[in-house]
Design a protein around this motif. Structure first.
Motif, mmCIF file in Angstrom:
data_model
loop_
_atom_site.group_PDB
_atom_site.id
_atom_site.type_symbol
_atom_site.label_atom_id
_atom_site.label_comp_id
_atom_site.label_asym_id
_atom_site.label_seq_id
_atom_site.Cartn_x
_atom_site.Cartn_y
_atom_site.Cartn_z
ATOM 1 N N LEU A 1 52.099 27.781 79.574
ATOM 2 C CA LEU A 1 51.755 26.893 78.407
ATOM 3 C C LEU A 1 50.446 27.266 77.543
ATOM 4 N N ARG A 2 49.629 27.465 78.543
ATOM 5 C CA ARG A 2 48.026 27.835 78.096
ATOM 6 C C ARG A 2 47.947 29.096 77.326
ATOM 7 N N VAL A 3 48.879 30.014 77.651
ATOM 8 C CA VAL A 3 48.894 31.431 76.917
ATOM 9 C C VAL A 3 49.400 31.150 75.564
ATOM 10 N N ILE A 4 50.241 30.139 75.062
ATOM 11 C CA ILE A 4 50.796 30.026 73.820
ATOM 12 C C ILE A 4 49.529 30.033 72.764
ATOM 13 N N PRO A 5 48.709 28.897 73.068
ATOM 14 C CA PRO A 5 47.530 28.532 71.984
ATOM 15 C C PRO A 5 46.372 29.644 72.183
ATOM 16 N N VAL B 1 44.445 30.894 77.279
ATOM 17 C CA VAL B 1 44.376 31.995 78.570
ATOM 18 C C VAL B 1 44.678 33.003 77.589
ATOM 19 N N GLU B 2 43.879 34.149 77.571
ATOM 20 C CA GLU B 2 44.152 35.383 76.938
ATOM 21 C C GLU B 2 45.335 36.204 77.524
ATOM 22 N N PRO B 3 46.358 36.562 76.928
ATOM 23 C CA PRO B 3 47.277 37.327 77.494
ATOM 24 C C PRO B 3 46.833 38.700 77.626
ATOM 25 N N THR B 4 46.959 39.351 78.772
ATOM 26 C CA THR B 4 46.609 40.806 79.037
ATOM 27 C C THR B 4 47.583 41.742 78.438
ATOM 28 N N ALA B 5 48.871 41.452 78.030
ATOM 29 C CA ALA B 5 49.968 42.157 77.440
ATOM 30 C C ALA B 5 50.797 41.458 76.941
ATOM 31 N N GLY B 6 51.622 41.933 75.848
ATOM 32 C CA GLY B 6 52.866 41.331 75.155
ATOM 33 C C GLY B 6 52.285 40.498 74.013
ATOM 34 N N THR C 1 48.270 36.927 68.985
ATOM 35 C CA THR C 1 47.324 37.693 69.882
ATOM 36 C C THR C 1 46.370 38.470 69.052
ATOM 37 N N SER C 2 46.730 38.641 67.726
ATOM 38 C CA SER C 2 46.024 39.441 66.966
ATOM 39 C C SER C 2 45.169 38.923 65.856
ATOM 40 N N LEU C 3 44.926 37.497 66.097
ATOM 41 C CA LEU C 3 44.255 36.762 65.121
ATOM 42 C C LEU C 3 42.594 36.710 65.632
ATOM 43 N N SER C 4 41.820 36.508 64.459
ATOM 44 C CA SER C 4 40.615 36.264 64.625
ATOM 45 C C SER C 4 40.191 34.776 65.156
#
Lengths: 251, 221
Positions: free
Chosen positions: A48-52, A55-60, A70-73
């Motif tokens: 759940l936390r990785v969606i907003p 928690v930063e995803p390490t891949a994907g 994942t690419s947003l400023s």
């Protein structure tokens, strides 16, 4: 098929170097409701936390309304976050503010809505959840169920495209649990997309469009709730352990 | 002792005033320093964070008296000459800043992570989360520890007597040398410190009650 509102593509995440999500992929259509189940430590909260990107995803990749989050400023990410409602297990109400202030703060600070209008929106949501008389109370003066509904009202007031709910009933006493479930059913009828981590099998069977079962950082079964429960013995065993409702698993 | 108090009441009042000036001025300076250190620690770039940590380590690891002597007797050798009162306020304030920063750090850490996450998830920036969510709670929770720090600092201001500031302790020394009634002089001075300290602790309790978050009153009794 309608375009997915949310798509996760091989998402991995780690805490202190220990990977807790091992490449999770899933899709959610607009107004679709997905229930996630699984034992403690299976990565549900992290998912759940990785969606907003709390928690930063390490891949994907996490694609929300066609944009790879994942690419947003930072400023772009904040705009997207305000479209995603996230409710943690313990509500996350700000204890030094009244219920009304909890709801109006993000409306005023993030959306720039004037105070009067923000209060009108807040009261409307509180009425929807049947707690408008609690607007001037502080979180510590409320029961768990009332706090959970207040937190839900804060999320709804932001008019998000999707709601992410982390075990909304697990910390509640039986009576509060029923109040919150009732609130969840009414929110579900609004037609918003929802991802709900919960062990409420009745809710899953009656309201969810899909059920995903997680173990050890992976989704190991996914599909229409009734079908998953019928098909997967792992899911049935798990449900038996947490609810003792579906009868003993057959061996 | 009462006759002593009456005879030197004028000097004692001046000494007390000087002590309070040092206390309030250096505490205020310390609070400003602690806020700068906190922002550097929580939001600053790496070099600023490292500087803040080094500053705090230096202040906490060396005696206040040595810091005071460095400022008053050391700085003139590089061309900076401070009067005794300024040197005392500066030394005690810069010292207190490090301790106040530690107090703020502990109360900031006590704000549950879920509230920070929810703040971010609602679209608040890191600065807005700090301003609207963390600091209002952290500062409230810091009141007892900050009062304690203020009372400690008020007593530490006695060190200013070493460089000749005519504050309360120095007045005691003066009375002793003038009357040879050392025990009575210092007991009198001690009682004044005690009364002032208690008054501030009482005021802090009042402030705590006034600022208590409804529903949490039972913790602030």
């Amino acid at each position: 098929m309608t375009e997915a509102l949310l798509r996760l593509d091989g998402v991995r995440a780690a805490y202190n170097g220990v990977e807790v999500l091992h490449g999770v992929s899933l899709e959610l259509a607009p107004s679709e409701k997905l229930v996630i189940m699984g034992p403690s430590g299976s990565g549900k909260t992290t998912l759940l936390r990785v969606i907003p990107r709390l928690v930063e995803p390490t891949a994907g990749r996490v694609i929300f309304r066609g944009v790879d989050i994942t690419s947003l400023s930072e400023p772009e990410l904040r705009r997207v976050r305000s479209r995603i409602g996230y409710l943690p297990q313990h509500y996350g109400l700000f204890p030094h503010m009244t219920v009304l202030e909890n709801i109006t703060l993000p409306l005023r600070v993030v959306k720039g809505i004037p105070r009067g209008e923000a209060e009108r929106i807040a009261v409307e949501q509180l009425k929807r959840l049947g707690i408008e008389d609690l607007a001037d109370r502080y979180p510590a003066q409320l029961s768990g169920g009332q706090q959970q509904r207040a937190a839900l009202a804060r999320s709804l007031a932001m008019d998000p495209d999707i709601l992410l709910l982390d075990e909304p009933t697990s910390a509640l006493d039986p009576e509060s649990r029923l109040d919150v479930l009732e609130a969840l059913y009414s929110v579900a009828r609004l037609g918003k997309s929802m991802i709900i981590v919960t062990h409420e099998i009745d809710f899953a069977l009656h309201t969810a469009d899909r059920l995903a079962y997680m173990e050890k950082g992976e989704i190991i079964a996914e599909g229409e709730p009734r079908e998953i429960v019928t098909r997967s013995s792992r899911v049935r065993e798990f449900l038996y352990r947490v609810t003792a409702r579906l009868g003993a698993p057959r061996h | 002792m009462i006759d002593l108090a009456i005879e030197y009441s004028h000097l004692l009042a001046e000494g007390l005033e000087r002590t309070l000036v040092i206390g309030v001025a250096s505490f205020t300076l310390g609070f400003a320093v602690s806020m700068a250190l906190s922002f550097a620690r929580f939001m600053g770039p790496q070099p600023l964070r490292a500087f803040a940590e080094a500053y705090i380590a230096f202040i906490r690891g060396t005696p206040l008296l040595v810091q005071l002597l460095m400022l008053y007797f050391g700085l003139p050798s590089v061309g900076v000459r401070l009067d005794a009162l300024t040197a005392a306020i500066l030394a005690i304030g810069l010292n207190s800043g490090a301790y106040q920063a530690e107090i703020i750090r502990s109360t900031v850490k006590a704000v549950p992570e879920e509230e920070v996450l929810v703040g971010k998830s609602l679209g608040l920036s890191d600065g807005q989360v700090l301003r609207y969510v963390i600091l209002p709670q952290a500062v409230r929770n810091a009141i007892p520890a900050l009062t304690n720090e203020f009372v400690t600092l008020l007593k530490e201001s006695a060190l200013a007597s070493v460089i000749g500031v005519m504050e309360l302790t120095r007045v005691g020394e003066f009375m002793t040398s003038a009357t040879f009634r050392a025990l009575e002089s210092y007991v009198l001075v001690a009682l004044i410190y005690l009364a002032v300290s208690y008054a501030f602790m009482g005021a802090s309790r009042g402030a705590e009650r006034m600022l208590a978050i409804p529903g949490f009153e039972r913790w602030s009794r």
